[in-house]
Design an enzyme around this catalytic site. Structure first.
Site, PDB file in Angstrom:
ATOM      1  N   GLY A  59     128.965  51.171  49.036  1.00 61.49           N
ATOM      2  CA  GLY A  59     128.895  52.650  48.762  1.00 61.49           C
ATOM      3  C   GLY A  59     127.587  52.444  47.801  1.00 61.49           C
ATOM      4  O   GLY A  59     126.653  53.427  48.134  1.00 61.49           O
ATOM      5  N   LYS A  92     135.965  57.709  46.471  1.00 62.97           N
ATOM      6  CA  LYS A  92     134.594  58.439  46.687  1.00 62.97           C
ATOM      7  C   LYS A  92     134.301  58.962  48.008  1.00 62.97           C
ATOM      8  O   LYS A  92     133.663  60.046  48.323  1.00 62.97           O
ATOM      9  CB  LYS A  92     133.378  57.528  46.356  1.00 62.97           C
TER      10      LYS A  92
HETATM   11  N1  LIG Z   1     126.011  50.959  37.943  1.00 60.57           N
HETATM   12  C1  LIG Z   1     126.504  51.851  38.608  1.00 60.57           C
HETATM   13  O1  LIG Z   1     126.523  53.057  38.149  1.00 60.57           O
HETATM   14  C2  LIG Z   1     127.318  51.318  39.885  1.00 60.57           C
HETATM   15  C3  LIG Z   1     127.547  52.512  40.916  1.00 60.57           C
HETATM   16  C4  LIG Z   1     128.046  51.912  41.972  1.00 60.57           C
HETATM   17  C5  LIG Z   1     128.783  50.628  42.293  1.00 60.57           C
HETATM   18  N2  LIG Z   1     128.216  49.809  41.090  1.00 60.57           N
HETATM   19  C6  LIG Z   1     128.763  48.326  41.207  1.00 60.57           C
HETATM   20  O2  LIG Z   1     128.263  47.811  42.594  1.00 60.57           O
HETATM   21  C7  LIG Z   1     129.162  46.631  43.008  1.00 60.57           C
HETATM   22  C8  LIG Z   1     129.414  47.169  44.422  1.00 60.57           C
HETATM   23  O3  LIG Z   1     130.077  48.642  44.652  1.00 60.57           O
HETATM   24  P1  LIG Z   1     130.452  49.156  45.919  1.00 60.57           P
HETATM   25  O4  LIG Z   1     130.887  50.448  45.753  1.00 60.57           O
HETATM   26  O5  LIG Z   1     129.243  49.260  46.616  1.00 60.57           O
HETATM   27  O6  LIG Z   1     131.218  48.352  46.645  1.00 60.57           O
HETATM   28  P2  LIG Z   1     131.481  48.066  48.232  1.00 60.57           P
HETATM   29  O7  LIG Z   1     131.297  49.532  48.926  1.00 60.57           O
HETATM   30  O8  LIG Z   1     133.026  47.723  48.181  1.00 60.57           O
HETATM   31  O9  LIG Z   1     130.808  46.993  48.796  1.00 60.57           O
HETATM   32  C9  LIG Z   1     130.557  45.506  48.446  1.00 60.57           C
HETATM   33  C10 LIG Z   1     129.413  44.870  48.975  1.00 60.57           C
HETATM   34  O10 LIG Z   1     129.567  43.453  48.447  1.00 60.57           O
HETATM   35  C11 LIG Z   1     129.438  42.816  49.528  1.00 60.57           C
HETATM   36  N3  LIG Z   1     130.300  41.540  49.361  1.00 60.57           N
HETATM   37  C12 LIG Z   1     131.429  41.205  48.692  1.00 60.57           C
HETATM   38  N4  LIG Z   1     131.699  40.201  48.732  1.00 60.57           N
HETATM   39  C13 LIG Z   1     130.901  39.384  49.261  1.00 60.57           C
HETATM   40  C14 LIG Z   1     130.606  37.871  49.182  1.00 60.57           C
HETATM   41  N5  LIG Z   1     131.462  37.039  48.868  1.00 60.57           N
HETATM   42  N6  LIG Z   1     129.309  37.533  49.627  1.00 60.57           N
HETATM   43  C15 LIG Z   1     128.237  38.518  50.153  1.00 60.57           C
HETATM   44  N7  LIG Z   1     128.533  39.750  49.985  1.00 60.57           N
HETATM   45  C16 LIG Z   1     129.689  40.243  49.375  1.00 60.57           C
HETATM   46  C17 LIG Z   1     129.786  43.503  50.686  1.00 60.57           C
HETATM   47  O11 LIG Z   1     129.467  42.898  51.775  1.00 60.57           O
HETATM   48  P3  LIG Z   1     130.232  43.173  53.265  1.00 60.57           P
HETATM   49  O12 LIG Z   1     129.920  44.611  53.842  1.00 60.57           O
HETATM   50  O13 LIG Z   1     130.104  41.974  54.010  1.00 60.57           O
HETATM   51  O14 LIG Z   1     131.858  43.148  52.835  1.00 60.57           O
HETATM   52  C18 LIG Z   1     129.270  44.878  50.521  1.00 60.57           C
HETATM   53  O15 LIG Z   1     127.897  44.885  51.035  1.00 60.57           O
HETATM   54  C19 LIG Z   1     130.234  46.816  42.254  1.00 60.57           C
HETATM   55  O16 LIG Z   1     130.038  45.848  41.288  1.00 60.57           O
HETATM   56  C20 LIG Z   1     130.286  48.121  41.517  1.00 60.57           C
HETATM   57  O17 LIG Z   1     130.797  48.122  40.278  1.00 60.57           O
HETATM   58  C21 LIG Z   1     127.788  50.136  39.919  1.00 60.57           C
END
Ligand SMILES: NC(=O)c1ccc[n+]([C@@H]2O[C@H](COP(=O)([O-])OP(=O)(O)OC[C@H]3O[C@@H](n4cnc5c(N)ncnc54)[C@H](OP(=O)(O)O)[C@@H]3O)[C@@H](O)[C@H]2O)c1
Length: 280
Positions: free
Chosen positions: A134, A68
């Site tokens: 993201g 992305k």
């Molecule tokens: N429904 C949809 O259309 C859609 C769209 C986008 C994403 N999603 C889902 O949203 C989720 C996040 O996606 P993303 O792309 O935003 O991922 P990302 O950019 O990798 O961000 C991950 C987030 O999770 C936090 N995190 C990870 N491990 C953690 C822990 N042990 N304790 C507390 N916080 C933790 C991270 O915190 P840190 O900054 O501290 O690492 C960060 O804020 C995924 O499950 C994805 O499948 C869904």
């Protein structure tokens, strides 16, 4: 429209993606000859894969992890929305073969909440967003655009929350991770945008005691359909919205841009996707 319509999703890995099921449902529903395919593209191959889209006859593609951000430097034009969010979720092949990038995640999040809870308003009180990745950027941007007056952003790594706070400005305030339970006091909504609660991950570590009972609890995760966070919220009486509809609704502006059609998120489509997710 008489040509075969083509679109897909580029990711690495990508074979787990539920997007083909949804888009191919829409081709069938609209009685169109076309297909939507998963495209397993390694990060090193992203530029050549995107550049090949016009010659292959693709109308465009969606992008998922880990492409992305990288795609922003490859496409010919990135719109203001994607620039603000800092990521592209959808690429459109224009008639001259050039590539335009946009982000539909924010549309998906807002329109899902609206479909599930028609009386919901972003400006009705404080909103807590947990996570600063993201997905969070798209959610926070959408909420700001909808007129949210106060967004309390908490993230495990404070720096990332602080950066979004600086970029988006008021109404967004970054708070330390330690304040996540207290931040729920007098909130009208809490959104989990972290990956915590996803299949294979531990549950989101948050206590809901201070969350008012009328507050909406939303999760952007859709595998599982109900995360432990959502289950806990629903059990105490809070309206709960899962992340499946965000995925479904972000497909609508993509279709509008690719094929000039705005498909519907029908109950039949939701049921089809839910069945596929439950079957694993
Ligand atoms: N429904 C949809 O259309 C859609 C769209 C986008 C994403 N999603 C889902 O949203 C989720 C996040 O996606 P993303 O792309 O935003 O991922 P990302 O950019 O990798 O961000 C991950 C987030 O999770 C936090 N995190 C990870 N491990 C953690 C822990 N042990 N304790 C507390 N916080 C933790 C991270 O915190 P840190 O900054 O501290 O690492 C960060 O804020 C995924 O499950 C994805 O499948 C869904």
């Amino acid at each position: 429209m008489n040509k075969f319509l083509l679109a897909g999703v580029m990711g690495w890995p990508v074979m787990h993606s539920r997007s083909p099921l949804m888009h191919n449902y829409w081709f069938k529903q609209h009685n169109l000859a076309g297909t939507y395919v998963p495209l397993a593209i390694e990060p090193t191959g992203l530029a050549s894969a995107l550049r090949a889209l016009p010659a292959l006859g693709f109308a465009g593609c969606n992008l998922t992890i880990p492409h992305k951000q990288a795609a922003m430097k490859i496409v010919d034009e990135v719109d203001a929305l994607a620039k603000n969010i800092g990521a592209i979720s959808c690429v459109i092949v224009r008639s001259d073969g050039s590539l335009a990038g946009t982000n539909n995640d924010c549309y998906g999040f807002i329109h899902n909440i609206r479909q599930e809870l028609p009386s919901w308003r972003a400006d009705s009180g404080p909103i807590v967003v947990v996570g600063a990745g993201g997905g969070s950027r798209a959610v926070c941007y959408g909420l700001t655009q909808e007129g949210a007056r106060e967004i309390r952003l908490v993230n495990r790594s404070f720096d990332r929350a602080k950066k979004i706070g600086e970029e988006f400005g008021p109404p967004l305030t970054a708070l330390p991770w330690e304040q996540r339970d207290d931040a729920l006091e007098d909130a009208v909504m809490v959104v989990n945008t972290t990956s915590q609660g996803m299949v294979g991950q531990s549950p989101l570590d948050i206590r809901l005691d201070k969350l008012p009972k009328h507050a909406v609890a939303a999760d952007i995760i859709y595998t599982p359909l109900e995360t432990p966070f959502l289950a806990a919220a629903r059990e105490r009486g809070n309206p709960a919205v899962n992340g499946l509809g965000m995925l479904l609704h972000q497909g609508r502006p993509a279709w509008r841009a690719w094929f000039g059609i705005e498909p519907e998120v029908t109950a039949e489509l939701r049921a089809l996707m839910e069945k596929s997710i439950r079957e694993g």
